[in-house]
Motif scaffolding. Structure first.
Motif, PDB file in Angstrom:
ATOM      1  N   THR A 339       7.200   8.676 -39.317  1.00 52.69           N
ATOM      2  CA  THR A 339       5.884   8.182 -39.723  1.00 52.69           C
ATOM      3  C   THR A 339       5.171   7.500 -38.557  1.00 52.69           C
ATOM      4  OG1 THR A 339       6.638   7.857 -41.994  1.00 52.69           O
ATOM      5  CG2 THR A 339       4.669   6.665 -41.321  1.00 52.69           C
ATOM      6  N   ALA A 340       5.908   6.705 -37.776  1.00 61.65           N
ATOM      7  CA  ALA A 340       5.310   6.020 -36.630  1.00 61.65           C
ATOM      8  C   ALA A 340       4.794   7.024 -35.607  1.00 61.65           C
ATOM      9  CB  ALA A 340       6.334   5.093 -35.979  1.00 61.65           C
ATOM     10  N   GLN A 341       5.572   8.097 -35.373  1.00 64.57           N
ATOM     11  CA  GLN A 341       5.116   9.135 -34.457  1.00 64.57           C
ATOM     12  C   GLN A 341       3.871   9.838 -35.011  1.00 64.57           C
ATOM     13  OE1 GLN A 341       6.258   9.820 -31.476  1.00 64.57           O
ATOM     14  NE2 GLN A 341       8.110   8.592 -31.442  1.00 64.57           N
ATOM     15  N   THR A 342       3.873  10.064 -36.324  1.00 63.97           N
ATOM     16  CA  THR A 342       2.755  10.769 -36.941  1.00 63.97           C
ATOM     17  C   THR A 342       1.487   9.926 -36.896  1.00 63.97           C
ATOM     18  OG1 THR A 342       4.298  11.907 -38.393  1.00 63.97           O
ATOM     19  CG2 THR A 342       1.993  11.953 -39.031  1.00 63.97           C
ATOM     20  N   LEU A 343       1.626   8.614 -36.979  1.00 61.37           N
ATOM     21  CA  LEU A 343       0.456   7.746 -36.885  1.00 61.37           C
ATOM     22  C   LEU A 343      -0.225   7.879 -35.528  1.00 61.37           C
ATOM     23  CD1 LEU A 343       1.695   4.547 -38.741  1.00 61.37           C
ATOM     24  CD2 LEU A 343      -0.218   6.015 -39.398  1.00 61.37           C
ATOM     25  N   LEU A 344       0.565   8.208 -34.488  1.00 63.29           N
ATOM     26  CA  LEU A 344      -0.051   8.484 -33.192  1.00 63.29           C
ATOM     27  C   LEU A 344      -1.005   9.668 -33.310  1.00 63.29           C
ATOM     28  CD1 LEU A 344       2.872   8.164 -30.591  1.00 63.29           C
ATOM     29  CD2 LEU A 344       1.047   6.523 -31.058  1.00 63.29           C
ATOM     30  N   VAL A 345      -0.599  10.663 -34.119  1.00 62.78           N
ATOM     31  CA  VAL A 345      -1.458  11.828 -34.326  1.00 62.78           C
ATOM     32  C   VAL A 345      -2.689  11.450 -35.130  1.00 62.78           C
ATOM     33  CG1 VAL A 345      -1.566  14.159 -35.272  1.00 62.78           C
ATOM     34  CG2 VAL A 345       0.541  13.344 -34.215  1.00 62.78           C
ATOM     35  N   VAL A 346      -2.501  10.622 -36.152  1.00 66.74           N
ATOM     36  CA  VAL A 346      -3.631  10.228 -37.004  1.00 66.74           C
ATOM     37  C   VAL A 346      -4.703   9.524 -36.180  1.00 66.74           C
ATOM     38  CG1 VAL A 346      -4.338   8.752 -38.920  1.00 66.74           C
ATOM     39  CG2 VAL A 346      -2.220  10.077 -39.087  1.00 66.74           C
ATOM     40  N   PHE A 347      -4.274   8.548 -35.369  1.00 64.35           N
ATOM     41  CA  PHE A 347      -5.239   7.786 -34.589  1.00 64.35           C
ATOM     42  C   PHE A 347      -5.629   8.494 -33.298  1.00 64.35           C
ATOM     43  CE2 PHE A 347      -3.647   4.533 -37.394  1.00 64.35           C
ATOM     44  CZ  PHE A 347      -4.745   3.731 -37.615  1.00 64.35           C
ATOM     45  N   GLY A 348      -4.697   9.296 -32.764  1.00 67.37           N
ATOM     46  CA  GLY A 348      -4.970   9.990 -31.517  1.00 67.37           C
ATOM     47  C   GLY A 348      -5.661  11.308 -31.740  1.00 67.37           C
ATOM     48  N   SER A 349      -4.914  12.296 -32.231  1.00 68.56           N
ATOM     49  CA  SER A 349      -5.488  13.635 -32.420  1.00 68.56           C
ATOM     50  C   SER A 349      -6.415  13.712 -33.622  1.00 68.56           C
ATOM     51  CB  SER A 349      -4.354  14.654 -32.587  1.00 68.56           C
ATOM     52  OG  SER A 349      -3.549  14.675 -31.438  1.00 68.56           O
ATOM     53  N   GLY A 350      -6.467  12.663 -34.434  1.00 64.06           N
ATOM     54  CA  GLY A 350      -7.341  12.665 -35.594  1.00 64.06           C
ATOM     55  C   GLY A 350      -8.636  11.925 -35.360  1.00 64.06           C
ATOM     56  N   VAL A 351      -8.591  10.616 -35.496  1.00 62.51           N
ATOM     57  CA  VAL A 351      -9.803   9.812 -35.408  1.00 62.51           C
ATOM     58  C   VAL A 351     -10.436   9.912 -34.015  1.00 62.51           C
ATOM     59  CG1 VAL A 351     -10.761   7.497 -35.665  1.00 62.51           C
ATOM     60  CG2 VAL A 351      -8.854   8.217 -37.113  1.00 62.51           C
ATOM     61  N   GLY A 352      -9.609   9.894 -32.969  1.00 66.29           N
ATOM     62  CA  GLY A 352     -10.146   9.940 -31.616  1.00 66.29           C
ATOM     63  C   GLY A 352     -10.968  11.195 -31.340  1.00 66.29           C
ATOM     64  N   PRO A 353     -10.356  12.379 -31.402  1.00 65.89           N
ATOM     65  CA  PRO A 353     -11.140  13.604 -31.160  1.00 65.89           C
ATOM     66  C   PRO A 353     -12.237  13.848 -32.190  1.00 65.89           C
ATOM     67  CG  PRO A 353      -8.809  14.022 -30.841  1.00 65.89           C
ATOM     68  CD  PRO A 353      -8.921  12.648 -31.438  1.00 65.89           C
TER      69      PRO A 353
END
Length: 411
Positions: A339-353
């Motif tokens: 889950t912690a790794q996936t949150l990187l995707v949520v905030f990184g590859s999700g909200v950021g881009p």
């Protein structure tokens, strides 16, 4: 036996295979997606909107995939499902001609495939006895996988100079199928005893609550948000800018491989960089490299300078993205690591881009489809990430690798 060979001992061959094939999917599709959409008659503002909408899926799906992998379904089966659905999405995408169909099919592909970039880290850590020592060598095979389809696409375009980029979707579909099948070769991990569902649920939410109380983790999420927002410009707008600068599209894949080859050279020594520099300095170096990469594209259109700047992009992957993933694995309790790794995707590859691609669309629309202001925005985002890392530099510096196989974290 050398220390390097000793570190790799016991790692299943199938893990290297999965890592290679998983990144082959991205190497086949993502570098060419902007140009493929241009072939469909779309402007950069329309293309940016597609990327922005696709990124909104990361507000839900990656967190869902990570939670399922942590609590209900073996992560190997999760990879089988995600890659299978990504392949189906590309099969659907190749037949689309209208803007709505292109957007919807890419959104489906993005929601299934892109979370695997971070989940593959969580999968790897479960098969590694010394993640800080071994992960760099395993991840290097992902970079090899990214290169392989670029060579196939290069050969195809070299001998078919007027061919459509539709071919890249076929390469991507084959790569998805091979990746899904390769996950079945991973050794089955057997738990000593089945966990108590209620106790596991309590432990999960307690560990998640503890994770969110860590300021270092929150700052790292924010920095990952800015870096991923900025790096999306490298992935999606770098290739069409190379083409407008006079570079034949057949050479765009090999040019991007310049940075990937550097990644392969750096990965085996990652543990040495972490021991010598520590996490804080290594992360900061990755942010500075990203700033410099965008600076080159902002001030120059010289083909050689643009091509060689992909060396800086490779450093961003190694020094920031991978090191951030390793650090998060240290910060998170074992109950919530996926889950912690996936949150990187949520905030990184999700909200950021999502936000950065929306702004890129606005900028290109206001500047006559010019990409140079987009790279200027990328510089600002990278600079913001530098400031965040500096603000927690002393605290992040307390995380470090001491000796082979050992690491320390603040208590």
């Amino acid at each position: 036996m050398t220390r390097e060979a000793s570190n790799l001992k016991g790692i299943p061959f199938s893990l290297f295979l999965v890592m290679t094939l998983q990144f082959a999917v991205g190497g086949a599709v993502l570098p060419f997606m902007s140009m493929w959409l241009e072939e469909k008659g779309l402007s950069f503002s329309e293309i940016s909107l597609i990327f922005s909408v696709a990124s909104t899926t990361f507000l839900v799906f990656p967190f869902l995939w990570g939670m399922i992998a942590d609590r209900y379904l073996p992560i190997e089966w999760m990879f089988f499902f995600l890659n299978g659905m990504a392949g189906v999405s590309m099969w659907w995408m190749q037949s689309q001609t209208e803007y709505g169909g292109l957007m919807l099919s890419f959104v489906f592909f993005y929601s299934f495939y892109h979370p695997t970039f971070t989940l593959i880290n969580a999968l790897s850590f479960q098969y590694l006895t010394q993640p800080k020592e071994q992960f760099g060598a395993v991840r290097a095979w992902g970079s090899v996988g990214w290169i392989l389809p670029s060579l196939v696409v290069f050969a195809w375009l070299l001998y078919h100079p007027n061919a459509s980029l539709q071919f890249v979707l076929k390469v991507g579909m084959v790569s998805c199928l091979l990746t899904a099948c390769s996950t079945l070769l991973l050794p089955r991990r057997v738990n000593p005893s089945p966990p108590d569902r209620s106790q596991a649920s309590t432990a999960y939410w307690m560990a998640l609550k503890t994770l969110f109380r860590q300021t270092d983790y929150l700052v790292l999420l924010a920095a990952f948000f800015l870096v991923s927002a900025s790096f999306s410009f490298v992935v999606y707008y770098g290739p069409p800018y190379l083409r407008t600068s006079g570079i034949d599209q057949a050479w765009i894949g090999p040019i991007q491989c310049i940075g990937v080859i550097l990644e392969i050279m750096l990965f085996p020594f990652l543990r040495n960089y972490l021991r010598r520099w520590g996490f804080a300095t290594t992360l900061l170096m990755g942010c500075v490299c990203l700033f410099a990469r965008h600076l080159v594209y902002y001030v120059s259109n010289n083909p050689w300078m643009l091509s060689l700047s992909y060396l800086l992009a490779g450093m961003v992957i190694v020094f920031f993205h991978i090191v951030a993933s390793i650090l998060v694995n240290m910060m998170a309790g074992k109950e919530v690591r996926a889950t912690a790794q996936t949150l990187l995707v949520v905030f990184g590859s999700g909200v950021g881009p999502m936000l950065s691609n929306y702004l890129a669309g606005v900028l290109t629309q206001q500047t006559g489809n010019s990409l140079r202001p987009v790279f200027g925005l990328g510089m600002l985002l990278a600079f913001g990430a530098c400031l965040l890392i500096v603000s927690r530099y002393r605290s992040l510096a307390r995380y470090h690798v001491q000796n082979p196989g050992h690491s320390t974290r603040p208590t």
